[in-house]
Design an enzyme around this catalytic site. Structure first.
Site, PDB file in Angstrom:
ATOM      1  N   TYR A  33      -4.793  -0.217  -9.984  1.00 57.38           N
ATOM      2  CA  TYR A  33      -3.674  -0.142 -10.923  1.00 57.38           C
ATOM      3  C   TYR A  33      -4.274  -0.104 -12.322  1.00 57.38           C
ATOM      4  O   TYR A  33      -4.956  -1.046 -12.726  1.00 57.38           O
ATOM      5  CB  TYR A  33      -2.805  -1.378 -10.791  1.00 57.38           C
ATOM      6  CG  TYR A  33      -2.219  -1.603  -9.410  1.00 57.38           C
ATOM      7  CD1 TYR A  33      -0.933  -1.181  -9.103  1.00 57.38           C
ATOM      8  CD2 TYR A  33      -2.965  -2.242  -8.415  1.00 57.38           C
ATOM      9  CE1 TYR A  33      -0.391  -1.380  -7.841  1.00 57.38           C
ATOM     10  CE2 TYR A  33      -2.420  -2.446  -7.141  1.00 57.38           C
ATOM     11  CZ  TYR A  33      -1.138  -2.013  -6.861  1.00 57.38           C
ATOM     12  OH  TYR A  33      -0.609  -2.212  -5.619  1.00 57.38           O
ATOM     13  N   HIS A  59       2.883   1.827  -9.479  1.00 57.16           N
ATOM     14  CA  HIS A  59       2.294   2.455  -8.292  1.00 57.16           C
ATOM     15  C   HIS A  59       0.774   2.451  -8.465  1.00 57.16           C
ATOM     16  O   HIS A  59       0.283   2.716  -9.549  1.00 57.16           O
ATOM     17  CB  HIS A  59       2.834   3.890  -8.246  1.00 57.16           C
ATOM     18  CG  HIS A  59       2.281   4.719  -7.146  1.00 57.16           C
ATOM     19  ND1 HIS A  59       2.619   4.528  -5.822  1.00 57.16           N
ATOM     20  CD2 HIS A  59       1.417   5.760  -7.169  1.00 57.16           C
ATOM     21  CE1 HIS A  59       1.981   5.413  -5.080  1.00 57.16           C
ATOM     22  NE2 HIS A  59       1.247   6.170  -5.864  1.00 57.16           N
ATOM     23  N   LYS A  97      -1.842   9.234  -3.992  1.00 52.92           N
ATOM     24  CA  LYS A  97      -2.920   8.645  -4.774  1.00 52.92           C
ATOM     25  C   LYS A  97      -4.080   9.642  -4.831  1.00 52.92           C
ATOM     26  O   LYS A  97      -4.120  10.590  -4.065  1.00 52.92           O
ATOM     27  CB  LYS A  97      -3.394   7.341  -4.123  1.00 52.92           C
ATOM     28  CG  LYS A  97      -2.282   6.301  -3.963  1.00 52.92           C
ATOM     29  CD  LYS A  97      -2.807   5.011  -3.378  1.00 52.92           C
ATOM     30  CE  LYS A  97      -1.690   4.154  -2.804  1.00 52.92           C
ATOM     31  NZ  LYS A  97      -0.645   3.807  -3.771  1.00 52.92           N
TER      32      LYS A  97
END
Lengths: 332, 332
Positions: free
Chosen positions: A268, A279, A310
């Protein structure tokens, strides 16, 4: 049209230059005549634009040693997608190091200066040194000749999360530590550990080792005892993971376990608090600097990361500095 | 209430039996009194239902060697999910082999006969022999103490696709074969290979080796030449992959490359034709019989398969027979 194989170059003459280079970007001009790489000649043969190379038809050229089948599949695929491209031979393109094709933006060709992709051709069984990635596109040809494009990059790693927290104490268990009564900031703001109950927070060994080294956590035996425990259960891998964890925290990024995604960490960049985490943007896999990928494993990691929105990042380290390599799927 | 640690059993007496076994399914009754496993006593301590074990409080018991922290986390998680469960000690449950907890259906307990899950507790760094899976639920505790449940099974492998095709001829290239003019059924019905153009079909080495062995494909050197090439590029792994490919085809299942998913194969159980393929149901990874998983790699495979709506199946083989192990995420 007299087209002959001369070592690893196909000589095709002046008329071929007009037809294939000037209008469609094949080959390289040498004294007004056209030189082709065998893979280019194979593509012209495949299309029926030329009739033979030294008397060989397409089938004979493809089954000869002059042309690599995987290079041909990639060359053909990129042409099918509307690109002009040049085999990355020394003297044919500006920087041929580590790549097989230089691909121009659609609508442009070898006469222009722009480059869209620098492409390395990889068979699915070829070893792929991790440290060689970062400024090329991999085109991986699998055993059924399907092609997966993977863009590799050297990303910046930076965030805005403050890693320091008020000091606290803890106990070392077998493969983790527990802080029985830590300051709220430990978990709630800086996002270290997981809650065991309303008070206690459990820390992973990398978290505990980092916090102890930074002077934020005291426990029996200090940071050394945690690192020693890490070595007991993970060997040298623990040093690498701790180096990467430390580099991430020092860059203002919060790393948490990536286990559920099969990675070392999920990260993060701008976590302000546990309630406002957002997210996690990246999955990080820690690897030794000299690691050599199997393309299949790389495909697995990148596919999974893509599926959970991601970016897959590999952290290469020998325990000291860290090199970052991001790999993402690409549709050229 | 006098509660003492006696070797690896916690003796808790008759009143504890009434309070904790009869109404909440903790422990095992021995002559009217209650025996608890240390992990159960730790849970009662954690909840505040008992005050100490041999003078130890929860923190002291958890940091002692009597209780495994990962077992405690799983025990607590299953209790939190509303299950009663019994530590799988010999004599405590019927079949204790290979598992740590026997979990009863919600609303039932050790007094009933039904079993919901047989759970094995695994730390994220524990090696996991592939052949030991198939009739248990894995509860993997990661370094941050989060738990992933994975159900393991021995699935049936069966389909309705006919693997035989009219004979044809091909050329062997470096890592694949090409049939220049095959019967339409080769690709269109039986789904071997990939189209190179309107006529030619390229085959992977496993496809070519299988077809040549079955007498459906002739090429220079025959099946042996293909297998030899397979060994050159993949070593023993090629034998394992060919054994699994053959077992799948003989079961009426169509295997295609699973490269894009990081697996060996994706499979279609009821493919009638390329135009009517349907969704591939499984991803297959081929492993040696004696393979030992790292839990992280297992999590990666299962997560990816789930994300693409397939089931992950491991094919364990020493080159002859094949054992199938399916692994899926489970939310107990």
């Amino acid at each position: 049209m007299d087209i002959t194989l001369d070592g690893d170059v196909v000589r095709a003459g002046q008329r071929a230059r007009e037809r294939f280079y000037d209008s469609r970007g094949y080959g390289r001009v040498r004294g007004g005549e056209l030189d082709l790489a065998p893979v280019e000649a194979a593509h012209l043969l495949y299309r029926g634009d030329i009739e033979g190379v030294d008397g060989m038809d397409f089938r004979e050229l493809l089954t000869s040693t002059a042309v690599s089948e995987v290079e041909f599949f990639v060359y053909k695929d990129l042409r099918d997608r509307g690109f002009y491209l040049t085999p990355a031979r020394e003297g044919w393109v500006e920087d041929s190091e580590g790549v097989d094709f230089v691909v121009y933006p659609r609508g442009q060709g070898p006469w222009d200066d722009a480059v869209a992709h620098r492409v390395r051709v990889v068979g699915e069984r070829d070893g792929l040194p991790a440290a060689s990635l970062g400024d090329c596109v991999l085109s991986v040809v699998d055993e059924e000749s399907e092609i997966t494009y993977l863009d590799t990059d050297r990303p910046e790693v930076a965030g805005t999360s403050d890693p320091s927290v008020p000091a606290t104490a803890g106990d070392l268990l077998a493969e983790r530590a527990v802080c029985w009564d830590p300051p709220a900031a430990l978990y709630e703001r800086a996002f270290y550990g997981q809650r065991l109950d309303e008070d206690a927070v459990q820390l992973s060994l990398v978290e505990a080792a980092y916090l102890a080294r930074e002077g934020h956590l005291s426990l029996d035996g200090g940071a050394e005892a945690v690192v020693e425990r890490g070595h007991d259960v993970e060997g040298e891998r623990f040093d690498r993971r701790l180096a990467v964890y430390t580099a991430l925290r020092e860059s203002g990024v919060v790393p948490k376990t990536g286990f559920k995604f099969g990675a070392d960490f999920r990260t993060y960049a701008d976590a302000e608090s546990v309630e406002n985490l957002g997210h996690s943007e990246r999955l990080v896999r820690v690897l030794p600097t000299e690691y050599v990928f199997e393309p299949r494993d790389l495909a697995l990691d990148v596919r999974l990361a893509h599926g959970v929105r991601k970016t897959m990042v590999f952290a290469l380290t020998d325990g000291a500095g860290v090199e970052w390599v991001a790999v993402e799927r690409l549709t050229p």
